[in-house]
Design a protein around this motif. Structure first.
Motif, PDB file in Angstrom:
ATOM      1  N   MET A 120     110.539 -15.123  32.183  1.00  0.00           N
ATOM      2  CA  MET A 120     109.195 -15.929  32.271  1.00  0.00           C
ATOM      3  C   MET A 120     109.672 -17.484  32.215  1.00  0.00           C
ATOM      4  SD  MET A 120     106.777 -15.946  28.930  1.00  0.00           S
ATOM      5  CE  MET A 120     105.218 -16.875  28.908  1.00  0.00           C
ATOM      6  N   SER A 121     108.795 -18.133  32.892  1.00  0.00           N
ATOM      7  CA  SER A 121     109.100 -19.425  33.144  1.00  0.00           C
ATOM      8  C   SER A 121     108.913 -20.494  31.815  1.00  0.00           C
ATOM      9  CB  SER A 121     107.975 -20.213  34.215  1.00  0.00           C
ATOM     10  OG  SER A 121     108.182 -19.611  35.386  1.00  0.00           O
ATOM     11  N   ARG A 122     109.550 -21.458  31.687  1.00  0.00           N
ATOM     12  CA  ARG A 122     109.722 -22.255  30.449  1.00  0.00           C
ATOM     13  C   ARG A 122     108.267 -22.890  30.385  1.00  0.00           C
ATOM     14  NH1 ARG A 122     114.403 -22.907  27.692  1.00  0.00           N
ATOM     15  NH2 ARG A 122     116.174 -22.202  28.722  1.00  0.00           N
ATOM     16  N   VAL A 123     107.720 -23.467  31.879  1.00  0.00           N
ATOM     17  CA  VAL A 123     106.610 -24.074  31.631  1.00  0.00           C
ATOM     18  C   VAL A 123     105.605 -23.509  32.545  1.00  0.00           C
ATOM     19  CG1 VAL A 123     105.394 -26.150  32.083  1.00  0.00           C
ATOM     20  CG2 VAL A 123     107.788 -26.310  31.251  1.00  0.00           C
ATOM     21  N   SER A 124     104.492 -23.183  32.127  1.00  0.00           N
ATOM     22  CA  SER A 124     103.396 -22.248  33.053  1.00  0.00           C
ATOM     23  C   SER A 124     102.840 -23.129  34.040  1.00  0.00           C
ATOM     24  CB  SER A 124     102.423 -21.614  31.924  1.00  0.00           C
ATOM     25  OG  SER A 124     101.703 -22.359  31.503  1.00  0.00           O
ATOM     26  N   PHE A 125     102.197 -22.453  35.022  1.00  0.00           N
ATOM     27  CA  PHE A 125     101.350 -23.129  35.929  1.00  0.00           C
ATOM     28  C   PHE A 125     100.126 -23.935  35.341  1.00  0.00           C
ATOM     29  CE2 PHE A 125      97.989 -23.500  39.073  1.00  0.00           C
ATOM     30  CZ  PHE A 125      98.496 -23.831  40.337  1.00  0.00           C
TER      31      PHE A 125
END
Length: 306
Positions: free
Chosen positions: A1-6
């Motif tokens: 999972m990305s640390r910062v979402s779109f």
């Protein structure tokens, strides 16, 4: 999972680039499209680059390395100072002092001067004997040094990496880091050259929200690395405690002696006897040298008497 979402990047305005007339062609792979004369950054690539940079920073922090935050532009000063203090890292938010990396010994002398002023001002007898004018001059000098160098006071050696906001504004810092081979993590806008940066994060570096969001994600990675280092230290026995719960200090001082003793198979009694014999032999050698030094003088005295 990305640390910062779109969605978080979009809400912070990280996708806004510069005017198309001011773009750098090297940023073409990170540009999504052109809209109303402004380049729009591809936030999917921004998110991926944040994760890549975060993992690298986490490894550096886990190794106990120092990461210097740099952001002197008005929009970046507050986020840089806040996140750097949160991570326990040095930072520069005022004017970048030329030669801070390439001429680091001189910078350390300036910091030492500030520490000397602190000691002088803390000594009531010395400071009280100065005139009011001299005291005012010292306070002003101390405030100026604190403003420019107070945030790097604890940085005793060159940093292992730079975390930069806006490589165009901090081009001197980037140039010095490249000369010394220091890795650079930086936010790059559409007017910047990402080829000069080791870990480039394409994003809007002029919006405070964008800077705060991205620095927050990278700072969390650094804190995770430092926490992992503490856990590894505890597992390796660095934080061993005594039976009563008090911290147990490691006796590093005699590790070399113990290792030599173990290699020879000596007991504590034999080791103490060998060390004592060594000191006795050294004293005997010193006495012999003293007698040899005094012998010519005695011979001269006998010659004069004759």
């Amino acid at each position: 999972m990305s640390r910062v979402s779109f969605e978080e990047l979009l809400e912070a305005g990280s996708h806004f680039g510069h005017l198309t007339s001011k773009w750098n062609p090297a940023m073409a792979p990170y540009i999504f499209k052109e809209m109303n004369g402004i380049h729009v950054i591809d936030l999917h690539k921004t998110s991926a680059k944040i994760d890549e940079a975060a993992e690298a920073l986490k490894k550096l922090a886990q190794q106990g390395k120092t990461i210097l935050y740099v952001g002197t532009k008005r929009q970046a000063q507050e986020p840089v100072a806040t996140h750097a203090e949160d991570a326990g890292m040095p930072y520069v938010t005022e004017r970048w002092p030329g030669g801070m990396l390439t001429n680091f010994p001189t910078i350390r002398k300036t910091v030492a001067k500030m520490e000397n002023l602190d000691r002088m001002m803390s000594d009531e007898q010395t400071y009280g004997n100065l005139s009011k004018r001299e005291q005012l001059q010292l306070r002003r000098q101390r405030e100026k040094l604190e403003k420019n160098f107070g945030s790097i006071r604890e940085m005793k050696s060159l940093p292992s990496a730079l975390l930069v906001v806006d490589v165009m504004s901090e081009h001197i810092a980037v140039h010095e880091a490249r000369i010394l081979g220091i890795p650079i993590f930086a936010m790059v806008d559409t007017n910047s050259d990402p080829n000069t940066i080791d870990y480039a994060i394409p994003a809007n570096d002029d919006a405070t929200k964008s800077v705060d969001l991205i620095l927050g994600a990278l700072t969390e990675a650094i804190k995770e690395g430092k926490m992992a280092r503490q856990i590894e230290g505890a597992d390796n026995g660095d934080d061993e405690t005594a039976t009563d719960g008090a911290p147990k200090r490691r006796e590093r001082r005699f590790q070399g002696v113990r290792k030599a003793r173990n290699n020879r198979g000596e007991s504590n009694k034999d080791l103490n006897a060998r060390i004592a014999g060594k000191f006795v032999s050294e004293e005997d050698d010193d006495d012999d040298e003293t007698e040899l030094d005094e012998q010519p003088t005695e011979m001269q005295d006998e010659t004069h008497e004759e």
